[in-house]
Write a protein that holds these residues in place. Structure first.
Motif, short mmCIF file in Angstrom:
data_model
loop_
_atom_site.label_atom_id
_atom_site.label_comp_id
_atom_site.label_asym_id
_atom_site.label_seq_id
_atom_site.Cartn_x
_atom_site.Cartn_y
_atom_site.Cartn_z
N TYR A 1 0.84 -1.20 0.00
CA TYR A 1 0.00 0.00 0.00
C TYR A 1 0.88 1.25 0.00
CZ TYR A 1 -3.25 3.44 2.08
OH TYR A 1 -4.01 4.55 2.36
N ILE A 2 1.88 1.28 0.86
CA ILE A 2 2.80 2.42 0.94
C ILE A 2 3.58 2.57 -0.37
CG2 ILE A 2 4.85 3.36 2.09
CD1 ILE A 2 2.40 3.58 3.84
N CYS A 3 4.12 1.46 -0.88
CA CYS A 3 4.90 1.50 -2.12
C CYS A 3 4.06 2.01 -3.29
CB CYS A 3 5.45 0.11 -2.46
SG CYS A 3 6.80 -0.39 -1.38
N GLU B 1 15.30 0.28 2.30
CA GLU B 1 15.66 1.67 2.02
C GLU B 1 14.63 2.39 1.13
OE1 GLU B 1 19.72 1.74 0.64
OE2 GLU B 1 20.46 1.02 2.58
N ILE B 2 13.36 2.03 1.33
CA ILE B 2 12.26 2.70 0.63
C ILE B 2 11.80 3.91 1.44
CG2 ILE B 2 9.86 2.41 -0.14
CD1 ILE B 2 10.63 -0.52 -0.80
N ILE B 3 11.90 3.77 2.76
CA ILE B 3 11.60 4.89 3.66
C ILE B 3 12.74 4.99 4.68
CG2 ILE B 3 9.09 4.67 3.38
CD1 ILE B 3 9.01 3.41 6.20
N TYR B 4 12.78 6.11 5.39
CA TYR B 4 13.73 6.28 6.49
C TYR B 4 13.02 7.05 7.60
CZ TYR B 4 14.40 11.08 4.81
OH TYR B 4 14.21 12.39 4.42
N ASP B 5 13.61 7.02 8.78
CA ASP B 5 12.99 7.75 9.88
C ASP B 5 13.94 8.80 10.44
OD1 ASP B 5 14.69 5.83 11.05
OD2 ASP B 5 13.51 5.79 12.90
N ARG C 1 5.72 -2.91 11.89
CA ARG C 1 6.40 -4.01 11.20
C ARG C 1 6.56 -3.71 9.71
NH1 ARG C 1 4.75 -10.42 11.51
NH2 ARG C 1 6.61 -11.15 10.46
N SER C 2 5.54 -3.13 9.11
CA SER C 2 5.61 -2.73 7.70
C SER C 2 6.68 -1.66 7.49
CB SER C 2 4.27 -2.16 7.22
OG SER C 2 3.27 -3.13 7.27
#
Length: 77
Positions: free
Chosen positions: A16-18, A60-64, A51-52
């Motif tokens: 969903y995020i991708c 490495e699709i998202i970072y915080d 977890r997602s």
């Protein structure tokens, strides 16, 4: 969101995020919904969203940014 019983929910949330990243609904290097926001929106436990997000971070699709939130990773061109 309707979940498929044949695939883990956290992977469906990752998809969903991708999908939203690919459709520019979540532009690169921009903040995405918090764990609680997305959990509430999708009607799932925040731990499942976490977890997602951890899965997407490992790819490495998202970072915080500690204390700020999660962001889409910038495109490498």
């Amino acid at each position: 969101m309707n979940f498929n019983e044949h695939k883990p929910i956290y992977l469906q949330i990752s998809d969903y995020i991708c999908e939203r990243i690919l459709n520019d609904e979540y532009p690169e290097d921009e903040r995405i919904p918090s764990i609680r926001e997305l959990g509430s929106l999708l009607g799932v436990n925040p731990n499942t969203v976490m977890r997602s997000y951890e899965s997407l971070k490992s790819l490495e699709i998202i970072y915080d940014k500690r204390g700020v939130g999660f962001f889409t990773a910038p495109n490498e061109k």
